[in-house]
Scaffold this motif. Sequence first.
Motif, PDB file in Angstrom:
ATOM      1  N   GLN A 107       0.647  -1.230   0.099  1.00 38.72           N
ATOM      2  CA  GLN A 107       0.009  -0.130  -0.173  1.00 38.72           C
ATOM      3  C   GLN A 107       0.776   1.336   0.132  1.00 38.72           C
ATOM      4  O   GLN A 107       1.682   1.257   0.771  1.00 38.72           O
ATOM      5  N   VAL A 108       0.720   2.236  -0.903  1.00 41.82           N
ATOM      6  CA  VAL A 108       1.286   3.746  -1.097  1.00 41.82           C
ATOM      7  C   VAL A 108       0.485   4.367  -0.344  1.00 41.82           C
ATOM      8  O   VAL A 108      -0.616   4.745  -0.844  1.00 41.82           O
ATOM      9  N   VAL A 110       5.446   9.898   2.429  1.00 38.01           N
ATOM     10  CA  VAL A 110       5.021   8.595   1.569  1.00 38.01           C
ATOM     11  C   VAL A 110       5.147   7.355   2.308  1.00 38.01           C
ATOM     12  O   VAL A 110       6.505   7.285   2.600  1.00 38.01           O
ATOM     13  N   ASN A 111       4.458   6.516   2.710  1.00 42.54           N
ATOM     14  CA  ASN A 111       4.714   5.298   3.570  1.00 42.54           C
ATOM     15  C   ASN A 111       4.629   4.137   2.815  1.00 42.54           C
ATOM     16  O   ASN A 111       3.455   4.165   2.229  1.00 42.54           O
ATOM     17  N   LEU A 112       5.462   3.500   2.295  1.00 43.67           N
ATOM     18  CA  LEU A 112       5.230   2.236   1.577  1.00 43.67           C
ATOM     19  C   LEU A 112       5.037   0.901   2.809  1.00 43.67           C
ATOM     20  O   LEU A 112       5.930   0.505   3.482  1.00 43.67           O
ATOM     21  N   SER A 113       3.854   0.445   2.727  1.00 42.38           N
ATOM     22  CA  SER A 113       3.449  -0.491   3.672  1.00 42.38           C
ATOM     23  C   SER A 113       3.183  -1.794   3.131  1.00 42.38           C
ATOM     24  O   SER A 113       2.715  -2.166   1.927  1.00 42.38           O
ATOM     25  N   PRO A 114       3.639  -3.044   3.668  1.00 42.32           N
ATOM     26  CA  PRO A 114       3.983  -3.345   5.042  1.00 42.32           C
ATOM     27  C   PRO A 114       5.815  -2.628   4.947  1.00 42.32           C
ATOM     28  O   PRO A 114       6.463  -3.036   3.967  1.00 42.32           O
ATOM     29  N   ALA A 115       6.275  -1.925   6.067  1.00 43.46           N
ATOM     30  CA  ALA A 115       7.225  -1.289   5.962  1.00 43.46           C
ATOM     31  C   ALA A 115       8.600  -2.239   6.204  1.00 43.46           C
ATOM     32  O   ALA A 115       9.507  -1.522   5.919  1.00 43.46           O
ATOM     33  N   ASP A 116       8.332  -3.379   6.636  1.00 46.02           N
ATOM     34  CA  ASP A 116       9.503  -4.310   6.677  1.00 46.02           C
ATOM     35  C   ASP A 116       9.800  -5.014   5.430  1.00 46.02           C
ATOM     36  O   ASP A 116      10.851  -5.737   5.290  1.00 46.02           O
TER      37      ASP A 116
END
Length: 514
Positions: A20-21, A67-73
Amino acid sequence: MRIARVASRAQLGLAAPRVQVEVHLGGGLPTFSIVGLPATAVRESKDRVRAAIAVAGFEWPAGRITVNLSPADLPKEGCRYDLPIALGLLLALDQVKIPETELERCEFYGELGLSGELKPIRGVLLAAAHAAQVGCHVVVPTANAFEARLAAPASTHHAASLLGVCELFSSGKRDIADGPPGAGLPATPLTCARELDLVDVRGQAAPKRALLVAAAGAHSILLVGPPGTGKSMLAQRLPGLLPPLEAGEAIDVATIASVSTRGFEPRDYGRRPFRAPHHSASASAVIGGGPHARPGEVSLAHRGVLFLDELPEFNRAVLESLREPLESGVVAISRAALQVEYPARFQLVAAMNPCPCGYLGDGSGRCRCAPPLIARYRSRISGPLLDRIDLRVEVPSLPGEELLGEREADTTVMESATAAARVQGARHRQLRRAGKLNADLSGGEIQLHCRLDRNCRRLLAQARERLKLSARATHRALRVARTIADLENETGPLDLPIGPAHLAEALQLRRAID
Ligand SMILES: [Zn+2]
Protein backbone atom coordinates in the motif's frame (compact mmCIF):
# COMPACT_ATOMS: atom_id res chain seq x y z
CA MET A 1 -8.48 14.32 1.10
CA ARG A 2 -5.25 14.73 3.04
CA ILE A 3 -4.31 11.10 2.98
CA ALA A 4 -4.58 8.74 0.05
CA ARG A 5 -3.89 5.04 -0.40
CA VAL A 6 -2.94 3.46 -3.72
CA ALA A 7 -2.19 -0.26 -4.16
CA SER A 8 0.79 -1.85 -5.88
CA ARG A 9 2.94 -4.93 -5.42
CA ALA A 10 6.58 -5.66 -4.61
CA GLN A 11 8.55 -8.46 -6.24
CA LEU A 12 10.56 -11.02 -4.26
CA GLY A 13 11.61 -13.88 -6.49
CA LEU A 14 8.34 -15.18 -7.84
CA ALA A 15 6.31 -13.77 -4.97
CA ALA A 16 4.48 -10.47 -5.38
CA PRO A 17 3.27 -9.27 -1.97
CA ARG A 18 0.85 -6.37 -2.00
CA VAL A 19 2.18 -2.92 -1.07
CA GLN A 20 0.00 0.00 0.00
CA VAL A 21 1.40 3.37 -1.00
CA GLU A 22 0.12 5.86 1.58
CA VAL A 23 0.56 9.54 0.87
CA HIS A 24 0.01 12.02 3.68
CA LEU A 25 -0.09 15.80 3.36
CA GLY A 26 0.67 17.80 6.48
CA GLY A 27 1.34 21.39 7.44
CA GLY A 28 4.76 22.85 8.14
CA LEU A 29 7.88 23.38 6.14
CA PRO A 30 7.82 21.81 2.66
CA THR A 31 9.50 18.41 2.74
CA PHE A 32 9.06 15.20 0.80
CA SER A 33 10.05 11.92 2.43
CA ILE A 34 9.56 8.27 1.52
CA VAL A 35 9.63 5.70 4.32
CA GLY A 36 9.19 1.92 4.41
CA LEU A 37 12.52 0.32 3.36
CA PRO A 38 12.88 2.03 -0.01
CA ALA A 39 15.97 1.17 -2.07
CA THR A 40 17.89 3.99 -3.78
CA ALA A 41 15.81 3.86 -6.96
CA VAL A 42 12.65 4.28 -4.89
CA ARG A 43 14.07 7.23 -2.94
CA GLU A 44 15.01 8.89 -6.21
CA SER A 45 11.42 8.63 -7.31
CA LYS A 46 10.82 11.95 -5.49
CA ASP A 47 12.52 13.89 -8.26
CA ARG A 48 10.80 12.01 -11.05
CA VAL A 49 7.39 12.42 -9.40
CA ARG A 50 7.94 16.12 -8.84
CA ALA A 51 8.91 16.70 -12.49
CA ALA A 52 6.09 14.57 -13.88
CA ILE A 53 3.48 16.38 -11.80
CA ALA A 54 4.77 19.76 -12.91
CA VAL A 55 4.82 18.75 -16.60
CA ALA A 56 1.29 17.38 -16.35
CA GLY A 57 0.19 20.84 -15.24
CA PHE A 58 -0.71 20.03 -11.64
CA GLU A 59 0.20 22.13 -8.67
CA TRP A 60 2.96 21.01 -6.30
CA PRO A 61 1.68 21.18 -2.72
CA ALA A 62 3.18 23.38 -0.07
CA GLY A 63 3.81 21.51 3.16
CA ARG A 64 5.02 18.15 4.39
CA ILE A 65 4.58 15.16 2.12
CA THR A 66 5.14 11.75 3.67
CA VAL A 67 4.96 8.61 1.57
CA ASN A 68 4.80 5.34 3.46
CA LEU A 69 5.29 2.06 1.62
CA SER A 70 3.48 -0.50 3.73
CA PRO A 71 4.24 -3.12 5.03
CA ALA A 72 7.29 -1.19 6.19
CA ASP A 73 9.55 -4.23 6.72
CA LEU A 74 9.30 -5.46 3.13
CA PRO A 75 12.24 -4.31 0.98
CA LYS A 76 11.09 -2.15 -1.98
CA GLU A 77 13.18 -1.74 -5.08
CA GLY A 78 12.91 -0.51 -8.64
CA CYS A 79 11.02 2.37 -10.13
CA ARG A 80 7.60 0.74 -10.15
CA TYR A 81 6.29 2.88 -7.27
CA ASP A 82 6.63 6.18 -9.19
CA LEU A 83 3.10 5.98 -10.57
CA PRO A 84 1.32 5.00 -7.33
CA ILE A 85 3.24 7.72 -5.45
CA ALA A 86 2.37 10.42 -8.01
CA LEU A 87 -1.23 9.30 -8.19
CA GLY A 88 -1.53 9.16 -4.40
CA LEU A 89 -0.21 12.69 -4.19
CA LEU A 90 -2.74 13.96 -6.73
CA LEU A 91 -5.52 12.14 -4.90
CA ALA A 92 -4.47 13.56 -1.53
CA LEU A 93 -4.50 17.02 -3.10
CA ASP A 94 -7.93 16.42 -4.62
CA GLN A 95 -6.48 17.30 -8.01
CA VAL A 96 -7.66 13.95 -9.32
CA LYS A 97 -10.79 12.13 -8.21
CA ILE A 98 -11.23 8.40 -8.33
CA PRO A 99 -14.25 6.82 -6.62
CA GLU A 100 -13.12 4.80 -3.59
CA THR A 101 -14.84 1.67 -4.93
CA GLU A 102 -12.78 1.82 -8.12
CA LEU A 103 -9.54 2.70 -6.41
CA GLU A 104 -9.86 -0.31 -4.13
CA ARG A 105 -10.04 -2.62 -7.10
CA CYS A 106 -6.98 -1.28 -8.90
CA GLU A 107 -3.23 -1.69 -8.63
CA PHE A 108 -0.77 0.72 -10.24
CA TYR A 109 2.68 0.13 -11.72
CA GLY A 110 5.04 2.31 -13.66
CA GLU A 111 8.19 4.37 -13.76
CA LEU A 112 7.80 8.05 -14.56
CA GLY A 113 10.02 9.96 -16.96
CA LEU A 114 10.77 13.60 -16.26
CA SER A 115 8.16 14.66 -18.81
CA GLY A 116 5.47 12.52 -17.24
CA GLU A 117 5.69 9.58 -19.65
CA LEU A 118 5.23 6.10 -18.22
CA LYS A 119 8.15 3.76 -18.79
CA PRO A 120 7.96 -0.04 -18.62
CA ILE A 121 9.02 -1.87 -15.48
CA ARG A 122 10.29 -5.37 -14.76
CA GLY A 123 8.01 -8.11 -13.47
CA VAL A 124 4.63 -6.81 -14.66
CA LEU A 125 3.48 -10.26 -15.68
CA LEU A 126 4.05 -11.56 -12.18
CA ALA A 127 2.22 -8.62 -10.60
CA ALA A 128 -0.70 -8.86 -13.02
CA ALA A 129 -1.09 -12.59 -12.34
CA HIS A 130 -1.24 -12.00 -8.58
CA ALA A 131 -3.65 -9.09 -8.98
CA ALA A 132 -5.95 -11.16 -11.18
CA GLN A 133 -6.04 -13.90 -8.54
CA VAL A 134 -7.61 -11.53 -6.04
CA GLY A 135 -9.90 -9.91 -8.60
CA CYS A 136 -7.94 -6.67 -8.95
CA HIS A 137 -7.40 -4.66 -12.11
CA VAL A 138 -3.95 -3.36 -13.03
CA VAL A 139 -2.93 -0.06 -14.58
CA VAL A 140 0.42 -0.42 -16.32
CA PRO A 141 2.61 1.51 -18.78
CA THR A 142 1.51 0.94 -22.38
CA ALA A 143 4.84 -0.74 -23.14
CA ASN A 144 3.99 -3.40 -20.52
CA ALA A 145 0.39 -3.95 -21.68
CA PHE A 146 1.06 -7.03 -23.82
CA GLU A 147 2.87 -8.70 -20.95
CA ALA A 148 0.22 -7.88 -18.34
CA ARG A 149 -2.58 -9.08 -20.62
CA LEU A 150 -1.07 -12.53 -20.82
CA ALA A 151 -1.95 -13.02 -17.16
CA ALA A 152 -4.90 -10.64 -16.89
CA PRO A 153 -6.54 -10.27 -20.31
CA ALA A 154 -9.78 -8.81 -18.97
CA SER A 155 -8.40 -6.51 -16.29
CA THR A 156 -5.34 -4.82 -17.75
CA HIS A 157 -5.54 -1.07 -18.38
CA HIS A 158 -2.67 0.90 -19.75
CA ALA A 159 -1.61 4.46 -20.30
CA ALA A 160 1.39 6.18 -21.83
CA SER A 161 1.68 8.99 -19.29
CA LEU A 162 0.57 10.21 -15.88
CA LEU A 163 -2.13 12.30 -17.55
CA GLY A 164 -3.24 9.22 -19.47
CA VAL A 165 -3.78 7.39 -16.17
CA CYS A 166 -5.86 10.28 -14.82
CA GLU A 167 -7.97 10.18 -17.99
CA LEU A 168 -8.73 6.49 -17.48
CA PHE A 169 -10.74 7.54 -14.45
CA SER A 170 -12.10 10.90 -15.56
CA SER A 171 -15.81 11.37 -15.04
CA GLY A 172 -18.14 10.11 -17.69
CA LYS A 173 -15.86 7.24 -18.63
CA ARG A 174 -16.87 3.66 -18.04
CA ASP A 175 -16.35 2.10 -14.64
CA ILE A 176 -12.90 0.54 -14.41
CA ALA A 177 -14.46 -2.66 -13.09
CA ASP A 178 -16.12 -3.17 -16.49
CA GLY A 179 -12.68 -3.95 -17.78
CA PRO A 180 -10.67 -2.25 -20.49
CA PRO A 181 -12.19 -1.59 -23.93
CA GLY A 182 -11.96 -4.74 -25.95
CA ALA A 183 -11.62 -6.92 -22.85
CA GLY A 184 -12.75 -10.47 -23.28
CA LEU A 185 -11.16 -10.71 -26.70
CA PRO A 186 -9.10 -13.86 -26.96
CA ALA A 187 -5.70 -13.49 -25.38
CA THR A 188 -2.75 -13.48 -27.72
CA PRO A 189 -2.32 -16.99 -29.13
CA LEU A 190 0.91 -18.84 -28.52
CA THR A 191 3.34 -18.05 -31.27
CA CYS A 192 4.46 -21.07 -33.21
CA ALA A 193 7.84 -19.65 -34.04
CA ARG A 194 9.69 -21.77 -36.56
CA GLU A 195 12.42 -23.65 -34.81
CA LEU A 196 15.63 -24.74 -36.51
CA ASP A 197 15.09 -27.99 -38.44
CA LEU A 198 17.04 -31.23 -38.14
CA VAL A 199 16.93 -31.46 -41.93
CA ASP A 200 19.83 -28.99 -41.98
CA VAL A 201 22.16 -31.40 -40.16
CA ARG A 202 24.10 -33.52 -42.65
CA GLY A 203 25.01 -37.09 -41.79
CA GLN A 204 25.40 -37.90 -38.08
CA ALA A 205 22.73 -40.59 -38.00
CA ALA A 206 23.65 -41.86 -34.53
CA PRO A 207 23.71 -38.45 -32.78
CA LYS A 208 20.40 -37.51 -34.43
CA ARG A 209 18.86 -40.74 -33.19
CA ALA A 210 20.23 -40.00 -29.70
CA LEU A 211 18.69 -36.53 -29.81
CA LEU A 212 15.35 -38.09 -30.69
CA VAL A 213 15.62 -40.45 -27.71
CA ALA A 214 16.66 -37.56 -25.45
CA ALA A 215 13.64 -35.53 -26.55
CA ALA A 216 11.24 -38.44 -26.12
CA GLY A 217 12.24 -39.26 -22.53
CA ALA A 218 13.51 -35.82 -21.39
CA HIS A 219 16.95 -37.34 -20.88
CA SER A 220 20.01 -35.18 -20.40
CA ILE A 221 22.56 -35.73 -23.11
CA LEU A 222 26.31 -35.21 -23.53
CA LEU A 223 27.71 -34.83 -27.05
CA VAL A 224 31.39 -35.68 -27.37
CA GLY A 225 33.29 -34.85 -30.53
CA PRO A 226 35.93 -32.70 -32.23
CA PRO A 227 35.18 -29.04 -32.98
CA GLY A 228 33.06 -28.36 -36.03
CA THR A 229 31.16 -31.65 -36.14
CA GLY A 230 27.79 -30.05 -35.49
CA LYS A 231 27.35 -30.48 -31.72
CA SER A 232 25.89 -26.99 -31.36
CA MET A 233 23.71 -27.44 -34.44
CA LEU A 234 22.26 -30.59 -32.92
CA ALA A 235 21.67 -28.98 -29.52
CA GLN A 236 19.90 -25.98 -31.06
CA ARG A 237 17.45 -28.34 -32.74
CA LEU A 238 16.28 -30.03 -29.57
CA PRO A 239 13.60 -27.41 -28.71
CA GLY A 240 12.05 -28.07 -32.13
CA LEU A 241 11.59 -31.76 -31.22
CA LEU A 242 9.79 -31.06 -27.96
CA PRO A 243 6.01 -30.66 -27.79
CA PRO A 244 4.70 -27.07 -27.80
CA LEU A 245 4.42 -25.43 -24.40
CA GLU A 246 1.02 -25.65 -22.77
CA ALA A 247 -0.61 -22.33 -21.94
CA GLY A 248 0.24 -22.54 -18.24
CA GLU A 249 3.84 -23.50 -18.97
CA ALA A 250 4.18 -20.58 -21.38
CA ILE A 251 3.01 -18.20 -18.65
CA ASP A 252 5.52 -19.73 -16.19
CA VAL A 253 8.35 -19.28 -18.67
CA ALA A 254 7.29 -15.71 -19.45
CA THR A 255 7.00 -14.87 -15.75
CA ILE A 256 10.59 -15.92 -15.07
CA ALA A 257 11.78 -13.87 -18.07
CA SER A 258 9.71 -10.95 -16.81
CA VAL A 259 11.62 -10.75 -13.51
CA SER A 260 15.05 -11.42 -15.10
CA THR A 261 17.69 -8.84 -15.87
CA ARG A 262 16.89 -8.91 -19.57
CA GLY A 263 13.13 -8.77 -19.09
CA PHE A 264 10.27 -10.27 -21.06
CA GLU A 265 10.44 -10.28 -24.87
CA PRO A 266 6.99 -10.60 -26.49
CA ARG A 267 8.50 -12.35 -29.52
CA ASP A 268 9.74 -15.19 -27.31
CA TYR A 269 6.32 -15.84 -25.83
CA GLY A 270 5.25 -19.46 -26.23
CA ARG A 271 8.64 -20.71 -27.37
CA ARG A 272 10.59 -23.37 -25.57
CA PRO A 273 13.58 -21.58 -24.04
CA PHE A 274 17.04 -22.39 -25.37
CA ARG A 275 19.79 -20.95 -23.18
CA ALA A 276 23.47 -21.32 -23.95
CA PRO A 277 25.60 -19.52 -21.35
CA HIS A 278 29.30 -19.14 -22.18
CA HIS A 279 31.71 -21.30 -20.19
CA SER A 280 33.14 -18.20 -18.54
CA ALA A 281 29.74 -17.43 -16.97
CA SER A 282 29.74 -16.91 -13.21
CA ALA A 283 27.82 -19.05 -10.75
CA SER A 284 25.33 -16.28 -10.11
CA ALA A 285 24.72 -15.87 -13.86
CA VAL A 286 24.07 -19.59 -14.26
CA ILE A 287 22.29 -20.39 -11.01
CA GLY A 288 20.83 -16.98 -10.22
CA GLY A 289 21.57 -14.35 -7.61
CA GLY A 290 23.20 -10.95 -7.57
CA PRO A 291 22.03 -8.18 -5.26
CA HIS A 292 18.43 -8.55 -6.44
CA ALA A 293 18.36 -12.36 -6.48
CA ARG A 294 17.43 -12.50 -10.14
CA PRO A 295 16.87 -15.83 -11.88
CA GLY A 296 19.89 -17.40 -13.60
CA GLU A 297 20.29 -19.39 -16.80
CA VAL A 298 18.98 -22.60 -15.23
CA SER A 299 15.67 -20.87 -14.48
CA LEU A 300 15.54 -19.00 -17.77
CA ALA A 301 15.84 -22.46 -19.35
CA HIS A 302 12.86 -23.73 -17.31
CA ARG A 303 10.68 -25.99 -19.54
CA GLY A 304 13.32 -25.70 -22.25
CA VAL A 305 16.91 -26.58 -23.02
CA LEU A 306 20.10 -25.55 -21.23
CA PHE A 307 23.07 -26.00 -23.56
CA LEU A 308 26.54 -26.01 -22.01
CA ASP A 309 29.14 -26.08 -24.77
CA GLU A 310 32.72 -26.95 -23.76
CA LEU A 311 31.46 -28.45 -20.53
CA PRO A 312 34.91 -29.10 -18.93
CA GLU A 313 35.80 -25.40 -19.35
CA PHE A 314 33.03 -24.30 -16.99
CA ASN A 315 34.02 -23.25 -13.51
CA ARG A 316 33.96 -26.25 -11.19
CA ALA A 317 31.66 -24.44 -8.75
CA VAL A 318 29.18 -23.75 -11.55
CA LEU A 319 29.12 -27.40 -12.59
CA GLU A 320 28.64 -28.56 -9.01
CA SER A 321 25.77 -26.16 -8.46
CA LEU A 322 23.90 -27.72 -11.37
CA ARG A 323 23.28 -30.84 -9.33
CA GLU A 324 20.55 -29.33 -7.19
CA PRO A 325 18.32 -28.12 -10.05
CA LEU A 326 18.98 -31.31 -12.04
CA GLU A 327 17.80 -33.31 -9.05
CA SER A 328 14.88 -31.25 -7.80
CA GLY A 329 13.88 -28.91 -10.64
CA VAL A 330 14.22 -25.83 -8.41
CA VAL A 331 17.01 -23.54 -7.22
CA ALA A 332 17.11 -21.69 -3.92
CA ILE A 333 18.99 -18.41 -3.79
CA SER A 334 19.95 -16.64 -0.57
CA ARG A 335 21.00 -13.01 -0.59
CA ALA A 336 21.35 -11.07 2.67
CA ALA A 337 17.75 -10.75 3.87
CA LEU A 338 16.35 -12.41 0.79
CA GLN A 339 15.56 -16.10 0.31
CA VAL A 340 13.95 -16.89 -3.01
CA GLU A 341 13.27 -20.01 -5.02
CA TYR A 342 12.94 -20.27 -8.78
CA PRO A 343 11.80 -23.25 -10.84
CA ALA A 344 14.56 -24.77 -12.97
CA ARG A 345 13.23 -27.85 -14.75
CA PHE A 346 15.35 -27.83 -17.87
CA GLN A 347 16.72 -30.44 -20.20
CA LEU A 348 20.52 -30.41 -20.16
CA VAL A 349 22.49 -30.74 -23.37
CA ALA A 350 26.22 -30.62 -22.81
CA ALA A 351 29.01 -30.79 -25.35
CA MET A 352 32.72 -31.37 -25.03
CA ASN A 353 35.80 -32.20 -27.06
CA PRO A 354 37.23 -35.69 -26.58
CA CYS A 355 40.57 -34.24 -25.40
CA PRO A 356 42.14 -30.83 -24.67
CA CYS A 357 43.13 -30.18 -28.31
CA GLY A 358 39.84 -31.61 -29.56
CA TYR A 359 41.09 -33.92 -32.29
CA LEU A 360 41.49 -37.24 -30.47
CA GLY A 361 40.28 -40.09 -32.68
CA ASP A 362 39.31 -37.94 -35.65
CA GLY A 363 41.52 -39.97 -37.98
CA SER A 364 43.88 -37.13 -38.84
CA GLY A 365 46.47 -38.07 -36.26
CA ARG A 366 46.81 -34.42 -35.24
CA CYS A 367 46.12 -35.11 -31.57
CA ARG A 368 49.25 -35.23 -29.44
CA CYS A 369 47.50 -35.10 -26.07
CA ALA A 370 49.10 -37.38 -23.51
CA PRO A 371 46.75 -39.83 -21.73
CA PRO A 372 47.17 -38.19 -18.28
CA LEU A 373 46.25 -34.84 -19.84
CA ILE A 374 43.14 -36.37 -21.37
CA ALA A 375 42.20 -37.99 -18.07
CA ARG A 376 42.61 -34.69 -16.21
CA TYR A 377 40.52 -32.88 -18.83
CA ARG A 378 37.67 -35.35 -18.50
CA SER A 379 37.84 -35.47 -14.72
CA ARG A 380 36.84 -31.80 -14.57
CA ILE A 381 33.31 -33.07 -14.88
CA SER A 382 32.57 -34.71 -11.57
CA GLY A 383 31.10 -38.17 -11.27
CA PRO A 384 27.90 -37.00 -9.56
CA LEU A 385 27.17 -34.57 -12.40
CA LEU A 386 27.98 -37.15 -15.05
CA ASP A 387 25.69 -39.53 -13.18
CA ARG A 388 22.74 -37.33 -14.02
CA ILE A 389 23.42 -37.41 -17.75
CA ASP A 390 21.56 -40.38 -19.22
CA LEU A 391 22.94 -40.26 -22.76
CA ARG A 392 26.57 -39.83 -23.84
CA VAL A 393 27.07 -39.83 -27.53
CA GLU A 394 29.98 -39.42 -29.89
CA VAL A 395 29.63 -36.89 -32.68
CA PRO A 396 32.46 -37.93 -35.02
CA SER A 397 34.12 -35.97 -37.80
CA LEU A 398 32.23 -36.50 -41.04
CA PRO A 399 33.94 -38.14 -44.00
CA GLY A 400 34.24 -35.61 -46.82
CA GLU A 401 31.69 -37.27 -49.09
CA GLU A 402 29.00 -37.16 -46.42
CA LEU A 403 29.66 -33.49 -45.86
CA LEU A 404 29.67 -32.43 -49.50
CA GLY A 405 27.28 -34.96 -51.05
CA GLU A 406 23.83 -34.09 -52.32
CA ARG A 407 21.19 -33.72 -49.67
CA GLU A 408 19.04 -36.23 -51.58
CA ALA A 409 21.76 -38.81 -51.19
CA ASP A 410 21.86 -38.29 -47.42
CA THR A 411 20.13 -41.36 -46.00
CA THR A 412 20.18 -39.94 -42.47
CA VAL A 413 17.77 -37.08 -43.18
CA MET A 414 15.36 -36.58 -40.33
CA GLU A 415 12.74 -33.86 -40.39
CA SER A 416 12.01 -32.11 -37.14
CA ALA A 417 8.25 -32.24 -37.69
CA THR A 418 8.24 -36.03 -38.15
CA ALA A 419 10.57 -36.53 -35.20
CA ALA A 420 8.48 -34.21 -33.02
CA ALA A 421 5.35 -36.25 -33.76
CA ARG A 422 7.10 -39.43 -32.64
CA VAL A 423 8.38 -37.67 -29.51
CA GLN A 424 4.89 -36.50 -28.64
CA GLY A 425 3.50 -40.03 -29.04
CA ALA A 426 6.23 -41.51 -26.85
CA ARG A 427 5.76 -38.83 -24.16
CA HIS A 428 2.02 -39.38 -24.18
CA ARG A 429 2.52 -43.06 -23.39
CA GLN A 430 4.96 -42.28 -20.57
CA LEU A 431 2.62 -39.79 -18.94
CA ARG A 432 -0.31 -42.18 -19.18
CA ARG A 433 1.72 -45.02 -17.73
CA ALA A 434 3.73 -43.36 -14.94
CA GLY A 435 2.43 -39.80 -14.74
CA LYS A 436 5.93 -38.56 -15.55
CA LEU A 437 8.57 -38.77 -18.23
CA ASN A 438 11.08 -41.60 -18.18
CA ALA A 439 14.04 -39.42 -17.16
CA ASP A 440 12.21 -38.67 -13.89
CA LEU A 441 11.50 -42.31 -12.94
CA SER A 442 12.74 -43.12 -9.44
CA GLY A 443 14.42 -46.38 -8.49
CA GLY A 444 11.14 -47.96 -7.40
CA GLU A 445 9.35 -46.78 -10.50
CA ILE A 446 12.08 -48.27 -12.68
CA GLN A 447 11.40 -51.67 -11.11
CA LEU A 448 7.72 -51.20 -11.83
CA HIS A 449 7.85 -49.82 -15.36
CA CYS A 450 11.11 -51.18 -16.79
CA ARG A 451 10.57 -54.90 -16.26
CA LEU A 452 12.91 -57.17 -18.14
CA ASP A 453 12.33 -60.67 -19.47
CA ARG A 454 14.88 -63.41 -18.97
CA ASN A 455 16.82 -62.61 -22.19
CA CYS A 456 17.12 -58.98 -21.24
CA ARG A 457 18.17 -59.79 -17.70
CA ARG A 458 20.96 -61.97 -19.02
CA LEU A 459 22.06 -59.24 -21.46
CA LEU A 460 22.07 -56.68 -18.67
CA ALA A 461 24.04 -58.93 -16.33
CA GLN A 462 26.69 -59.45 -19.03
CA ALA A 463 26.88 -55.74 -19.71
CA ARG A 464 27.22 -54.90 -16.03
CA GLU A 465 30.05 -57.34 -15.77
CA ARG A 466 31.83 -56.25 -18.96
CA LEU A 467 31.29 -52.48 -18.64
CA LYS A 468 31.49 -52.41 -14.83
CA LEU A 469 28.20 -50.58 -14.60
CA SER A 470 27.30 -49.05 -11.27
CA ALA A 471 23.77 -49.28 -9.92
CA ARG A 472 23.13 -45.72 -11.06
CA ALA A 473 24.46 -46.43 -14.54
CA THR A 474 22.18 -49.46 -14.73
CA HIS A 475 19.19 -47.33 -13.80
CA ARG A 476 20.10 -44.81 -16.46
CA ALA A 477 20.32 -47.53 -19.10
CA LEU A 478 16.93 -48.91 -18.05
CA ARG A 479 15.25 -45.50 -18.27
CA VAL A 480 16.68 -44.99 -21.73
CA ALA A 481 15.67 -48.50 -22.81
CA ARG A 482 12.12 -47.69 -21.67
CA THR A 483 12.14 -44.56 -23.85
CA ILE A 484 13.46 -46.46 -26.87
CA ALA A 485 10.65 -49.00 -26.49
CA ASP A 486 8.15 -46.15 -26.19
CA LEU A 487 9.49 -44.60 -29.39
CA GLU A 488 9.20 -47.84 -31.31
CA ASN A 489 5.70 -48.54 -30.15
CA GLU A 490 3.99 -46.04 -32.40
CA THR A 491 0.63 -47.68 -32.85
CA GLY A 492 0.90 -50.76 -30.70
CA PRO A 493 -0.30 -51.53 -27.21
CA LEU A 494 0.26 -49.18 -24.33
CA ASP A 495 3.30 -50.85 -22.87
CA LEU A 496 5.62 -52.46 -25.34
CA PRO A 497 7.93 -54.51 -23.12
CA ILE A 498 11.62 -53.63 -23.21
CA GLY A 499 13.28 -56.07 -25.61
CA PRO A 500 16.95 -57.00 -26.06
CA ALA A 501 17.29 -54.58 -29.00
CA HIS A 502 16.04 -51.66 -26.89
CA LEU A 503 18.35 -52.53 -24.04
CA ALA A 504 21.35 -52.99 -26.34
CA GLU A 505 20.77 -49.60 -27.92
CA ALA A 506 20.39 -47.97 -24.50
CA LEU A 507 23.73 -49.44 -23.41
CA GLN A 508 25.31 -48.20 -26.64
CA LEU A 509 23.96 -44.67 -26.04
CA ARG A 510 26.05 -44.20 -22.93
CA ARG A 511 29.39 -45.38 -24.24
CA ALA A 512 31.16 -42.13 -25.12
CA ILE A 513 33.99 -41.06 -22.78
CA ASP A 514 33.76 -44.24 -20.72
ZN1 LIG B 1 44.09 -33.99 -28.32
